[in-house]
Design a protein around this motif. Structure first.
Motif, mmCIF file in Angstrom:
data_model
loop_
_atom_site.group_PDB
_atom_site.id
_atom_site.type_symbol
_atom_site.label_atom_id
_atom_site.label_comp_id
_atom_site.label_asym_id
_atom_site.label_seq_id
_atom_site.Cartn_x
_atom_site.Cartn_y
_atom_site.Cartn_z
ATOM 1 N N LEU A 96 0.831 -1.157 -0.024
ATOM 2 C CA LEU A 96 -0.219 -0.003 -0.110
ATOM 3 C C LEU A 96 0.905 1.338 0.033
ATOM 4 C CD1 LEU A 96 -2.793 -0.898 2.402
ATOM 5 C CD2 LEU A 96 -3.114 -0.791 -0.183
ATOM 6 N N PRO A 100 -1.346 2.937 -2.826
ATOM 7 C CA PRO A 100 -2.446 3.222 -2.182
ATOM 8 C C PRO A 100 -3.809 2.798 -2.997
ATOM 9 C CG PRO A 100 -1.504 5.210 -2.719
ATOM 10 C CD PRO A 100 -0.471 4.047 -3.268
ATOM 11 N N ASP A 101 -3.757 2.770 -4.351
ATOM 12 C CA ASP A 101 -4.941 2.311 -4.851
ATOM 13 C C ASP A 101 -5.182 0.909 -4.785
ATOM 14 O OD1 ASP A 101 -5.507 4.909 -5.967
ATOM 15 O OD2 ASP A 101 -4.071 4.764 -7.556
ATOM 16 N N THR A 103 -5.942 -0.638 -2.250
ATOM 17 C CA THR A 103 -6.831 -1.125 -0.902
ATOM 18 C C THR A 103 -7.517 -2.049 -0.852
ATOM 19 O OG1 THR A 103 -6.351 1.386 -0.279
ATOM 20 C CG2 THR A 103 -7.829 0.136 0.928
ATOM 21 N N SER A 168 -3.501 3.382 4.108
ATOM 22 C CA SER A 168 -3.555 3.621 2.645
ATOM 23 C C SER A 168 -4.100 5.147 2.488
ATOM 24 C CB SER A 168 -4.543 2.922 2.091
ATOM 25 O OG SER A 168 -4.980 3.359 0.692
#
Length: 357
Positions: A96, A100-101, A103, A168
């Motif tokens: 993450l 972070p996308d 998640t 995230s």
């Protein structure tokens, strides 16, 4: 031998877990890992076991029942289940940090969920665990909804998942703070929050600054601060450190300026260091405005700058803010207070200049 996952509820009483494990041992079942989830109904024990090939699901359920376990769930597992939970969670957290996308995929891998969806409406008071459904608040807005046919979600799993979502969101906020500024001369610089990995580049920044620039920044000797002190500046307990990098802002691009905001109660202290060949180009003014904006959003009442009286470039940067700022003098040192949030007796001043120079 075959790998199985077993989850069962056991009364949280002395000796009950040993009865269950003894029942499994009598059938030749070897317990490889165990996790305990505390619930209102009792302790939910999650086992990864190695069982003889002759045993099937019904045999394992019967062994759990004889060991005083209840609400049993049994399923075949794979070799990847041998990875312990902390290692798996750290691996997902690392993923993450870089993406972070991902998640939703990370949540699915963490909990073995059958489905994960994001909804624009907040989790609200109904957020949490409800049998086969889990709802997680997304700190940046909306919520994640997870479904799993079996076994039921536990509060411990909810806590792990929520922590992953918050990580995230923190990474996403950090990336959102990354901007490209166009200076008055047309030069582009990337401004972003600092991380501990930036220490070598920040050490190089100090080495490429003149003794006079370093002395004006730290109000003391002209030498460079120790790596330990720089490391603390890069990751302050309260506040923010911004770095300006030339070019695209990649890891190999040189750091040409550092802006520090250190919080202290209602006040925060700001300081700038700009490489000599990047001074008088509007970069310091742009960085100071971004620090003030961050402090304002955080509810800070005022930002304090300590400036040497002979440091005319920094005083000129402060004047360009277009705000009325109280200045106190103590010998060769000036203390400049920039008011931010409104408070009794101190009306908030609007910026008179909106350009980044």
């Amino acid at each position: 031998m075959a790998l199985w996952r077993i989850r069962a509820t056991v009364d949280d009483r002395p000796g009950y877990l040993s009865v269950l494990t003894a029942s499994l041992a009598l059938r030749g079942v070897n317990i490889l890992t165990v996790q305990v989830h505390t619930t209102e109904a009792g302790a939910v024990d999650d086992f990864l076991v190695d069982a003889p090939d002759a045993l099937d699901e019904a045999d394992l359920v019967a062994a759990i029942a004889r060991g005083r376990g209840r609400d049993c769930w049994v399923a075949r597992s794979e070799a990847r289940g041998l990875v312990d939970q902390p290692t798996r969670v750290l691996g997902l957290a690392t993923r993450l940090v870089h993406d972070p996308d991902a998640t939703g995929a990370a949540l699915q891998a963490l909990l073995g969920a059958d489905e994960v969806s994001w909804r624009p409406d907040p989790a609200g008071p109904a957020g949490g665990v409800g049998g086969q459904t889990m709802r997680l608040a997304d700190p940046v807005g909306g919520s994640y909804v997870l479904g799993r046919r079996e076994p039921s979600f536990t509060p411990a799993e909810y806590a792990r998942a929520q922590a992953l979502v918050e990580l995230s969101a923190a990474v996403a906020r950090r990336d959102a703070d990354r901007v490209t500024l166009v200076l008055p001369d047309g030069t582009e610089v990337v401004v972003r929050p600092a991380t501990a990995e930036d220490l070598p580049a920040v050490v190089e920044l100090h080495e490429r600054c003149s003794p006079r620039s370093r002395q004006r920044r730290y109000l003391g000797g002209a030498g460079s601060p120790s790596p330990a002190r720089l490391r603390r500046l890069l990751d302050p307990a309260r506040g923010l450190t911004l770095l300006a990098t030339a070019g695209s802002g990649g890891a190999t691009e040189p750091v040409v300026a550092m802006a520090n905001l250190l919080g202290e109660g209602d006040e925060a202290e700001a300081a700038l260091l700009v490489r000599d060949d990047w001074q008088r180009r509007g970069l310091g003014s742009a960085l100071l405005r971004r620090l003030l904006g961050h402090a304002d959003r955080a509810g800070t009442a005022a930002v304090l700058l300590h400036v040497q009286a002979e440091n005319e470039p920094m005083l000129r940067t402060v004047r360009r803010l277009g705000r009325r700022v109280p200045i106190e003098r103590d010998g060769p040192l000036l203390s400049v207070t920039v008011p931010l949030a409104a408070r009794p007796g101190l009306p908030r001043q609007a910026d008179a200049i909106t350009r980044t120079d």
